[in-house]
Design an enzyme around this catalytic site. Structure first.
Site, PDB file in Angstrom:
ATOM      1  N   SER A 101      14.088  -6.071   7.030  1.00  0.00           N
ATOM      2  CA  SER A 101      14.652  -4.828   6.531  1.00  0.00           C
ATOM      3  C   SER A 101      16.028  -4.498   7.096  1.00  0.00           C
ATOM      4  CB  SER A 101      13.676  -3.680   6.801  1.00  0.00           C
ATOM      5  OG  SER A 101      13.671  -2.849   5.699  1.00  0.00           O
ATOM      6  N   GLY A 144      17.766 -11.156   4.391  1.00  0.00           N
ATOM      7  CA  GLY A 144      16.768 -11.805   3.538  1.00  0.00           C
ATOM      8  C   GLY A 144      15.560 -12.318   4.294  1.00  0.00           C
ATOM      9  N   ASP A 164       9.638   0.945   5.014  1.00  0.00           N
ATOM     10  CA  ASP A 164      10.760   0.459   5.812  1.00  0.00           C
ATOM     11  C   ASP A 164      11.457   1.605   6.543  1.00  0.00           C
ATOM     12  OD1 ASP A 164      10.057  -1.778   4.441  1.00  0.00           O
ATOM     13  OD2 ASP A 164      11.772  -1.761   3.084  1.00  0.00           O
ATOM     14  N   SER A 221      31.650  -5.042   6.874  1.00  0.00           N
ATOM     15  CA  SER A 221      30.530  -5.740   7.510  1.00  0.00           C
ATOM     16  C   SER A 221      31.053  -6.989   8.197  1.00  0.00           C
ATOM     17  CB  SER A 221      29.473  -6.130   6.481  1.00  0.00           C
ATOM     18  OG  SER A 221      28.661  -7.171   7.011  1.00  0.00           O
ATOM     19  N   THR A 226       0.824  -1.212   0.000  1.00  0.00           N
ATOM     20  CA  THR A 226       0.000   0.000   0.000  1.00  0.00           C
ATOM     21  C   THR A 226       0.859   1.263   0.000  1.00  0.00           C
ATOM     22  OG1 THR A 226      -0.089  -0.254   2.390  1.00  0.00           O
ATOM     23  CG2 THR A 226      -2.035  -0.970   1.155  1.00  0.00           C
TER      24      THR A 226
HETATM   25  C1  GLA Z   1       9.146  -3.998   0.457  1.00  0.00           C
HETATM   26  C2  GLA Z   1       9.345  -2.509   0.202  1.00  0.00           C
HETATM   27  C3  GLA Z   1       8.315  -1.676   0.984  1.00  0.00           C
HETATM   28  C4  GLA Z   1       6.895  -2.173   0.737  1.00  0.00           C
HETATM   29  C5  GLA Z   1       6.816  -3.689   0.948  1.00  0.00           C
HETATM   30  C6  GLA Z   1       5.474  -4.257   0.587  1.00  0.00           C
HETATM   31  O1  GLA Z   1       9.442  -4.325   1.793  1.00  0.00           O
HETATM   32  O2  GLA Z   1      10.644  -2.135   0.577  1.00  0.00           O
HETATM   33  O3  GLA Z   1       8.434  -0.319   0.625  1.00  0.00           O
HETATM   34  O4  GLA Z   1       6.425  -1.791  -0.528  1.00  0.00           O
HETATM   35  O5  GLA Z   1       7.801  -4.372   0.172  1.00  0.00           O
HETATM   36  O6  GLA Z   1       4.477  -3.767   1.445  1.00  0.00           O
END
Ligand code: GLA
Length: 400
Positions: free
Chosen positions: A140, A136, A186, A82, A50
């Protein structure tokens, strides 16, 4: 800037800090004091795809983080390392361009680039990253690297910046520099949410609300399906384009909407004949998903875990049927979870097409869930599951 106290952190976290400092001095020299900064990962609760449709989102930070030991340099060299990936990258402020060989370092490089674009003079830097956000797993880690890197640069330069600006610097780093056309979910969540809160965000005007929340006897269980996310970039880009195409068709048909998210659920029927079947399904997902987020906002403040779980479930069905961002393995995993005890509901975490599911589960049932799901999944798919129970985590800041 938020500050966390070193002594309040667990033994593992303190050990990680020690390691980053040791590595920084070993690789980039003993000269100059380093400081520590951190940022949490995030998990989306509802609001799948969304964000780039100016819609609604419910999400939170997680209690897993990226930390960075960082210091300024007197020259223009940019050094990154890293500890998780064992990768070192050396470049300079003058040559700060995206480079596929630079892997994770493209995230802090992107942040530095966007800061320079915004008029902030960034000197050379040494940065060593380390974290416990699984890579992964749709938590995020990349946006957390961006946010921790940004905290570090701003902290070292003693430069104030609003949370909004910070979120946009990181978002632009991801879109313009790294090259993934993602929405703001994110970066905004990581930078603006807080421990013991869920963040409700309207991506149209970026009005947000922090809803106080505690999981009590529940938590979110993120489950990595073991299916890599190779498709994400191409499929994600395709969905962005499909949503744009649906939007422009509806505009041409006379709908005076600013985005697909301005359509009301009652309009779903009437728009069906105006759109190609695939585009119609995408729009139906966006409209109903926004409605689910609105409902979830109320449910969360009442801590109604049953209703929240039911909304997760409805979200999953809509993703799978209409947005088609599921895959065979996620469907198998979802069905196994639906039969396990203590599972209130399960949905796709993050982008989809592999990666993870996220379930709202009763803590006491965790072992039983694992036992009921792991082996049958492996039998059916030949893949290993990884389980990550998460709760909300501290906002980004410096570790003192
Ligand atoms: C990824 C993108 C977000 C969002 C989601 C789906 O995580 O980085 O910006 O669009 O997918 O909701």
């Amino acid at each position: 800037m938020a500050k966390t106290n070193l002594m309040e952190r667990g033994r593992n976290a303190r050990a990680r800090l020690g390691e980053t400092l040791f590595e920084l001095r070993k690789r980039f020299g003993k000269k100059g004091e380093a400081r520590f900064f951190r940022a949490p990962g995030r998990v989306d609760w509802l609001g799948s795809h969304t964000d780039y449709n100016q819609g609604l989102i419910l999400a939170s930070t997680v209690n897993r983080e990226i930390i960075v030991a960082a210091r300024l340099r007197p020259d223009k060299t940019l050094n990154f390392y890293s500890l998780n990936l064992k990768q070192e990258v050396k470049t300079s402020i003058d040559k700060n361009k995206p480079d596929p060989r630079h892997g994770f370092a493209n995230y802090p490089k992107g942040v530095i680039h966007e800061l320079s674009q915004a008029g902030v003079k960034v000197p050379g830097l040494d940065m060593v990253f380390c974290g416990d956000i699984p890579i992964g797993a749709n938590l995020s880690s990349s946006a957390a690297i961006e946010a921790a890197g940004l905290e570090a640069v701003l902290g070292l330069l003693d430069r104030p910046m609003t949370r909004w600006e910070r979120a946009f610097i990181c978002w632009r780093a991801e879109n313009n520099f790294v090259g993934l056309p993602c929405g703001i979910l994110d970066q905004f969540t990581i930078i603006n949410s807080k421990k013991d809160c869920a963040l409700y965000l309207d991506c149209d005007n970026l009005a947000s609300e922090l809803i106080p929340f505690s999981f009590d006897q529940y938590y979110l269980l993120v489950i990595d399906s073991g299916v890599g996310r190779q498709l994400v970039k191409s499929e994600y880009t395709r969905r962005v384009q499909e949503c744009r195409a649906a939007y422009s068709t509806l505009r041409k048909a006379g709908y005076k909407i600013k985005s697909l998210s301005q359509l009301a659920p009652e309009q779903i029927k009437e728009i069906q004949p105006k759109l190609e079947p695939v585009l119609f399904k995408r729009v139906r997902h966006i409209v109903t998903e926004n409605q689910r987020v609105s409902l979830a906002r109320k449910v969360v403040s009442k801590k109604d875990f049953h209703k929240l779980g039911a909304l997760f479930e409805a979200g999953y069905q809509s993703s799978s049927r209409d947005y088609e961002n599921s895959c065979k393995e996620l469907d198998i995993l979802h069905d196994l979870m639906a039969k396990a005890p203590g599972v209130m509901g399960t949905r796709i975490a993050g982008a989809g097409w592999g990666g993870c599911l996220v379930s709202l589960v009763k803590k006491v049932d965790f072992r039983e869930i694992e036992a009921r799901v792991k082996k049958p999944y492996q039998k059916k798919t030949g893949r290993e599951l990884r389980f990550f129970p998460v709760e909300t985590g501290e906002a980004p800041g410096e570790i003192l």
